[in-house]
Structure formats: C-alpha cells, structure tokens
Design an enzyme around this catalytic site. Structure first.
Site, PDB file in Angstrom:
ATOM      1  N   THR A  94     -47.277  80.804  95.066  1.00  0.00           N
ATOM      2  CA  THR A  94     -46.160  81.717  94.846  1.00  0.00           C
ATOM      3  C   THR A  94     -45.308  81.048  93.775  1.00  0.00           C
ATOM      4  O   THR A  94     -45.386  79.846  93.612  1.00  0.00           O
ATOM      5  CB  THR A  94     -45.342  81.780  96.167  1.00  0.00           C
ATOM      6  OG1 THR A  94     -46.176  82.294  97.176  1.00  0.00           O
ATOM      7  CG2 THR A  94     -44.093  82.609  96.034  1.00  0.00           C
TER       8      THR A  94
ATOM      9  N   GLY B 120     -47.601  82.244 104.212  1.00  0.00           N
ATOM     10  CA  GLY B 120     -46.586  83.275 104.408  1.00  0.00           C
ATOM     11  C   GLY B 120     -46.268  83.605 105.852  1.00  0.00           C
ATOM     12  O   GLY B 120     -45.099  83.713 106.242  1.00  0.00           O
TER      13      GLY B 120
END
Length: 316
Positions: free
Chosen positions: A166, A220
């Site tokens: 990310t 996540g």
C-alpha cells in the site's frame, strides 16, 4: 511550525531487484510533498501530491502497478483525511482511474459523504470530470504474472501477499495542521468487491490536529481488527512518542491477531516515526530540509534536500 512529511511505499518483503526502484519512488514522493509544504501548501495538498506520485509509479501496489483480483482486474481503495476538522473522503473498489487519491479528496470536498464505492464512485468520478482510462493501462506485467501464478492449483497466494505495498503519506504544515492519505490495489487474487483497511477511517489512516496523523500498511484484515491508525493516535494521546506508540500498536496487532504491518506517524509537535513488524518497508521523511529514507529495520540514510534534488535530477 516547521513542515514535515513522511511517506511509505508499503510493508512486507521487497525483492532485491526492486529495492532501488522502491527507494527512489518513496524519496521522489517525499520530495514532492515537501516542496508543496515549503511553498506554503497545506498538509492535505502535500499528502495528496506524495501519494499521487506513488500511484503513478509501477513499483507500488496502488494506481498503476496495483495487484489483480480473482478475475484479473484492478480494484483500488484510497482515503484522505484532514486533521483540522476531521473531514475525510474515501473510495473503494474503484476501477479505470489513474489516481484514486484524487477521487477520495473530491469525495471529501464535494459531497456530504465520506466513502463512495464501486459503481457509485465511478459515476461520481464521471460527474467530476475525472478521465476514465482503460483498466489495462493500470496492469503491469508483474501483476499479471503474479495473478496467473496464484491461479495454479498448488499455489499459495498468502506467500505472495508478503511483498505488496500500500502507499501512504502523513504531514504537518506550517500552520500546524496534519493530514494523512493512503492508497492501494489491495490483495492479489482477492475476491471481487473485497475492501481492506485502506478505505476504512481509523484503520488505514487517521488524522487529528489534537494528536497527529498516521497511515498504515500490511495485512488489511488484521489492521481493521485493531483499528490500527486510531490506536496509534490513542497511544500518543496517552503521552507516548510516535515511535513508542507505533511499536506498541504493531506489537499488539501481532500478538492479538497475528498480523504484520507498518506505519508512518507524525505528531502535533512535528516528531515522526516509520516503524514496521514486517521484514521491510520502504519509507522516506523530510524535516528541517533533510531527507531520511530506508527499507530495512535500522537502515537510515540522510541527505540534504538540495543534494537529494540534485541526484533526483540525475536519476537518483
């Protein structure tokens, strides 16, 4: 207030041959964001600019270079947050746009909502005049290779998740306002419609002038379980430094849910940290006209901004 920006290009495992590209990418992003701050720009402008730079860089799992879902398509998530008034905008499962962070900012500034998803986000992007690009344009050879490999019957997609990044940025501007921005292509071979921590306020990012700002990267689902970004700010509110707050929260995520990740943090005094429990995380910071950057635990290079800009012009 002296402006500060911190960026990350994702926590995980970075293969040797990609290290230089990742290092150069986070340095470029930090310098771009800092240049916005030096010209009197806001923290929100700076984090958007830094993240946009990494979305356009195929080394990172965001924008161009995003990983593919089970169907072989790119679906991206992004969030931006302004610590001055706790305004935030996010998008999830968006396709066919180059810079999801730009769309997230428009959600924050042009709607009364905080999160738009999939088809609704697509319609909003159209209404805002954001050009649609062919999905193919976001797909790199590497993402397609990985997707194919994960489809093989004996493959272990979990193994491949370990080197995905990310991207994110946090900043404090000369007015003392903080902001965060985070953007991602998610997990390789994820189910269609899967949304991770990035688009979820308090998980993938959080910013509040009363304490500071943070952007998270890593697994996540684990980040969401512990609401990692907000947890770090809570620790800082209790008097911890950015570094101790980050380490405490990452340690909790590891022991409580077995999740690994990384975070960048800036507090309201302009102190910063870049910490991770994974093997690596590419990160860069600019403060007091000095650039700091690294990938491995304990690795920190320091250059003056002028020197960094000169080598940037020569191709790092």
């Amino acid at each position: 207030m002296k402006p500060v920006i911190v960026v990350h290009g994702g926590a995980g495992r970075i293969f040797k041959e990609r290290e230089e590209g990742c290092r150069a990418g986070v340095v470029r992003a930090a310098l771009r964001g800092y240049s916005v701050l030096k010209q009197g720009g806001s923290a929100v402008d700076a984090v958007e600019e830094a993240v946009r730079s990494m979305e356009d860089d195929p080394h990172f799992n965001a924008g161009c270079g995003s990983v593919l879902n089970e169907k072989g398509e790119v679906e991206m998530d992004a969030i931006i947050m302004d610590g001055k008034n706790l305004d935030s905008g996010a998008v999830s499962a968006v396709k066919c746009i180059a810079n999801p962070i730009k769309l997230a900012r428009l959600v924050m500034e042009k709607t009364k909502h905080m999160l738009l998803t999939d088809h609704g986000a697509h319609l909003f992007a159209k209404a805002m005049g954001i050009p649609e690009i062919p999905g193919e344009k976001l797909i790199t050879e590497r993402s397609r290779e990985r997707w194919k490999k994960n489809l093989e019957p004996d493959s272990n997609p979990e193994e491949f998740q370990k080197d995905l990044g990310t991207v994110g940025a946090v900043a404090i501007d000369s007015e003392g306002n903080v902001a965060c921005a985070t953007s991602t292509g998610g997990l390789s071979n994820k189910l269609i419609g899967r949304v991770g921590d990035t688009a979820c306020i308090g998980s993938g990012g959080y910013a509040d002038n009363h304490s500071g700002a943070t952007s998270a990267t890593g697994h996540g689902e684990s980040i969401m379980k512990v609401v990692l970004a907000r947890l770090i700010l809570y620790h800082m509110e209790q008097g911890m430094s950015p570094e101790v707050a980050a380490d405490t929260a990452l340690d909790y995520m590891k022991t409580r849910v077995g999740g690994l990740g990384g975070v960048i943090v800036v507090n309201k005094a302009g102190e910063w940290a870049a910490r991770f429990s994974t093997k690596q995380m590419s990160w860069a910071t600019v403060k007091d006209d000095n650039l700091h950057y690294g990938i491995y635990a304990g690795e920190k290079h320091i250059k003056s901004v002028d020197e960094a800009l000169a080598s940037e012009r020569e191709g790092f």
